[in-house]
Write a protein that holds these residues in place. Structure first.
Motif, PDB file in Angstrom:
ATOM      1  N   ALA A  99      -9.727 -50.125 -14.701  1.00 42.17           N
ATOM      2  CA  ALA A  99      -8.585 -50.550 -13.897  1.00 42.17           C
ATOM      3  C   ALA A  99      -8.948 -50.949 -12.470  1.00 42.17           C
ATOM      4  N   PHE A 100     -10.151 -51.429 -12.277  1.00 45.12           N
ATOM      5  CA  PHE A 100     -10.545 -51.911 -10.952  1.00 45.12           C
ATOM      6  C   PHE A 100     -11.723 -52.877 -11.087  1.00 45.12           C
ATOM      7  N   GLN A 101     -11.884 -53.694 -10.061  1.00 47.43           N
ATOM      8  CA  GLN A 101     -13.071 -54.552 -10.004  1.00 47.43           C
ATOM      9  C   GLN A 101     -13.861 -54.171  -8.752  1.00 47.43           C
ATOM     10  N   CYS A 102     -13.431 -54.639  -7.559  1.00 48.05           N
ATOM     11  CA  CYS A 102     -14.175 -54.246  -6.352  1.00 48.05           C
ATOM     12  C   CYS A 102     -13.900 -52.798  -5.964  1.00 48.05           C
ATOM     13  N   GLY A 103     -12.741 -52.266  -6.354  1.00 44.85           N
ATOM     14  CA  GLY A 103     -12.410 -50.872  -6.071  1.00 44.85           C
ATOM     15  C   GLY A 103     -11.769 -50.626  -4.717  1.00 44.85           C
ATOM     16  N   TYR A 104     -11.577 -51.670  -3.927  1.00 44.27           N
ATOM     17  CA  TYR A 104     -11.051 -51.466  -2.569  1.00 44.27           C
ATOM     18  C   TYR A 104      -9.640 -50.890  -2.581  1.00 44.27           C
ATOM     19  N   CYS A 105      -8.828 -51.353  -3.520  1.00 51.86           N
ATOM     20  CA  CYS A 105      -7.431 -50.886  -3.564  1.00 51.86           C
ATOM     21  C   CYS A 105      -7.285 -49.582  -4.330  1.00 51.86           C
ATOM     22  N   THR A 106      -8.340 -49.172  -5.037  1.00 52.58           N
ATOM     23  CA  THR A 106      -8.220 -48.105  -6.039  1.00 52.58           C
ATOM     24  C   THR A 106      -7.790 -46.733  -5.480  1.00 52.58           C
ATOM     25  N   PRO A 107      -8.365 -46.261  -4.365  1.00 54.85           N
ATOM     26  CA  PRO A 107      -7.883 -44.966  -3.849  1.00 54.85           C
ATOM     27  C   PRO A 107      -6.380 -44.990  -3.572  1.00 54.85           C
ATOM     28  N   ILE A 151      -1.146 -53.592  -3.527  1.00 54.90           N
ATOM     29  CA  ILE A 151      -1.675 -54.911  -3.873  1.00 54.90           C
ATOM     30  C   ILE A 151      -3.126 -54.785  -4.342  1.00 54.90           C
ATOM     31  N   CYS A 152      -3.464 -55.542  -5.388  1.00 55.25           N
ATOM     32  CA  CYS A 152      -4.853 -55.607  -5.848  1.00 55.25           C
ATOM     33  C   CYS A 152      -5.306 -57.058  -5.786  1.00 55.25           C
ATOM     34  N   ARG A 153      -6.199 -57.336  -4.854  1.00 54.18           N
ATOM     35  CA  ARG A 153      -6.624 -58.736  -4.685  1.00 54.18           C
ATOM     36  C   ARG A 153      -7.501 -59.191  -5.845  1.00 54.18           C
ATOM     37  N   CYS A 154      -8.046 -58.246  -6.619  1.00 51.64           N
ATOM     38  CA  CYS A 154      -8.840 -58.620  -7.797  1.00 51.64           C
ATOM     39  C   CYS A 154      -7.950 -58.872  -9.022  1.00 51.64           C
ATOM     40  N   GLY A 155      -6.683 -58.518  -8.920  1.00 52.36           N
ATOM     41  CA  GLY A 155      -5.767 -58.778 -10.040  1.00 52.36           C
ATOM     42  C   GLY A 155      -6.000 -57.878 -11.235  1.00 52.36           C
TER      43      GLY A 155
HETATM   44  S1  FES Z   1      -9.930 -53.738  -7.572  1.00 52.51           S
HETATM   45 FE1  FES Z   1     -10.430 -55.144  -5.985  1.00 52.51          FE
HETATM   46  S2  FES Z   1      -8.628 -55.110  -4.783  1.00 52.51           S
HETATM   47 FE2  FES Z   1      -8.065 -53.992  -6.522  1.00 52.51          FE
END
Ligand code: FES
Ligand code: FES
Length: 169
Positions: A99-107, A151-155
């Motif tokens: 459920a994540f790509q870059c992980g920035y929004c994950t926390p 918001i998740c910029r990775c979608g």
């Molecule tokens: S996983 Fe990259 S912003 Fe959500």
């Protein structure tokens, strides 16, 4: 000249007392003063949800919270969710569902989901809850609506919804 104040908060079960500029946000208290960098500074304007933490059990954008306004509060961040060696069920589900790509929004997504599940359990309706429903269910549209502040910029949205759905079951 900066106005200073002493702020005492319980962060992830540990009492912290700091002398801060009264303009310090709770997010800066966590990140800059305590080194807890799990909560992210995405927009610093309350628009992305990357900074979401739990304040006295309720989810909130830490970038919009003034630290001095939360003197005495109990704060839980992503760093405080796991139980000793085992991850929180939502952390495990996010990994399981990719459920994540870059992980920035994950926390922020995970802290928000913890708060959101508590709101559902307490019977709080959302904008899409059927009027008059005895208790709100938690289908995909409810999850999307209730998580719309994150918001998740990775979608990664479909997988985020799937992870939360699994934990809610
Ligand atoms: S996983 Fe990259 S912003 Fe959500
Ligand atoms: S950093 Fe707080 S909402 Fe974006």
């Amino acid at each position: 000249m900066a106005e200073l104040a002493t702020v005492t908060v319980l962060v992830n079960g540990r009492e912290e007392s700091l002398v801060l500029d009264t303009r310090t946000s709770l997010l800066d208290l966590l990140r800059e003063h305590l080194g807890l960098t799990g909560a992210k500074k995405g927009c610093d304007h309350g628009q992305c949800g990357a900074c979401t933490v739990l304040i006295d059990g309720l989810r909130a954008n830490a970038c919009l919270a003034l630290a001095v306004a939360h003197d005495g509060a109990e704060i839980v961040t992503i760093e405080g969710l796991a139980d000793a060696d085992s991850p929180h069920p939502l952390q495990a589900a996010f990994i399981e569902h990719d459920a994540f790509q870059c992980g920035y929004c994950t926390p922020g997504q995970i802290c928000s989901a913890v708060g959101m599940l508590g709101e559902v359990e307490a019977g709080w309706p959302s904008y899409v809850t059927e009027p008059g429903a005895a208790e709100p269910g938690l289908d995909a549209s409810e999850i999307r609506e209730r998580m719309s502040g994150n918001i998740c910029r990775c979608g990664a949205y479909p997988n985020i919804v799937a992870a939360i759905e699994e934990v809610s079951r």
